[in-house]
Write a protein that holds these residues in place. Sequence first.
Motif, short mmCIF file in Angstrom:
data_model
loop_
_atom_site.label_atom_id
_atom_site.label_comp_id
_atom_site.label_asym_id
_atom_site.label_seq_id
_atom_site.Cartn_x
_atom_site.Cartn_y
_atom_site.Cartn_z
N GLU A 146 -15.68 -0.50 33.36
CA GLU A 146 -15.89 -0.28 31.94
C GLU A 146 -17.15 0.54 31.70
O GLU A 146 -17.19 1.42 30.82
N ASN A 147 -18.20 0.27 32.46
CA ASN A 147 -19.44 1.05 32.32
C ASN A 147 -19.20 2.51 32.69
O ASN A 147 -19.73 3.42 32.04
N ALA A 148 -18.38 2.72 33.73
CA ALA A 148 -18.05 4.09 34.11
C ALA A 148 -17.24 4.78 33.02
O ALA A 148 -17.42 5.98 32.74
N LEU A 188 -17.47 4.15 29.82
CA LEU A 188 -18.43 4.49 28.75
C LEU A 188 -19.14 5.80 29.06
O LEU A 188 -19.34 6.63 28.17
N GLN A 189 -19.49 5.97 30.31
CA GLN A 189 -20.16 7.20 30.71
C GLN A 189 -19.26 8.42 30.54
O GLN A 189 -19.74 9.54 30.30
N GLU A 190 -17.95 8.19 30.63
CA GLU A 190 -16.99 9.28 30.48
C GLU A 190 -16.55 9.48 29.02
O GLU A 190 -15.70 10.32 28.74
N GLY A 191 -17.12 8.70 28.11
CA GLY A 191 -16.82 8.88 26.69
C GLY A 191 -15.69 8.03 26.15
O GLY A 191 -15.32 8.17 24.98
N ASP A 246 -13.99 4.74 24.57
CA ASP A 246 -14.45 3.60 23.77
C ASP A 246 -13.31 2.62 23.47
O ASP A 246 -13.49 1.67 22.71
N PRO A 258 -20.11 1.23 23.00
CA PRO A 258 -21.46 0.94 23.47
C PRO A 258 -22.31 0.18 22.47
O PRO A 258 -23.25 -0.52 22.84
#
Length: 214
Positions: A96-98, A100-103, A105, A169
């Motif tokens: 999930e964190n990865a 978020l880094q890829e945009g 949501d 986020p």
Amino acid sequence: MRTIAYYLLCSMLTLLMSCTSSDLVENWKNPDIDTFYAEKVLVIAMTNDVDNRKRFEKRLVNQLQSKGVKAIESDQFFDENYTQRPHTQEELDALENAMLQEGYDAILVSKIIGAEDRKSLLQSYEGFDTLFNSFEEDYYSNQKIYTEGEYADVYTVYHAESSLYCICPTKDREIIWRGSIDITQPDSTRKAIKDYINVLLWVLEEQKLLITSD
């Protein structure tokens, strides 16, 4: 007194309902959320049937994109071996964190959660929706009941579920919506996928989720 137009309307509605193999059974929406429109949503179909998984995700993504939603198939985010083994909650949190880094949501997950065989009684006489103008017509059309009786038809109902999750986020990672849809006697797998997605998109739009109404 019921008019001819009334009966025509009922017949049309019956016909439309009979044309789909999928029906909405349950529909739950987070009461704290009125509308939810994602910037980027990952579409996941959980099944070990690779061909149908790709077919389902591709069609759903195409339909969402046609409605202005930036949707991506899971193969474009997961590596080809990701689904080959179970993952821990820690690994999924890292995923999930990865995302978020890829945009991303939001995640829209669909899966078959069960199946059962049901039995219906098929009778060789006119159905309930047939309108008879007299007792004579009714009795004449249905008198085969006395001699031919009825027989059982066993069919399978698949219980499927779709869930929409927020991984925003600035918000708690939580469920936004869940819907249960039954798939009954599809003419083909392709039609079952098409019918399911049509129901899914209709519900999402009605609930003001992902799809912005014109």
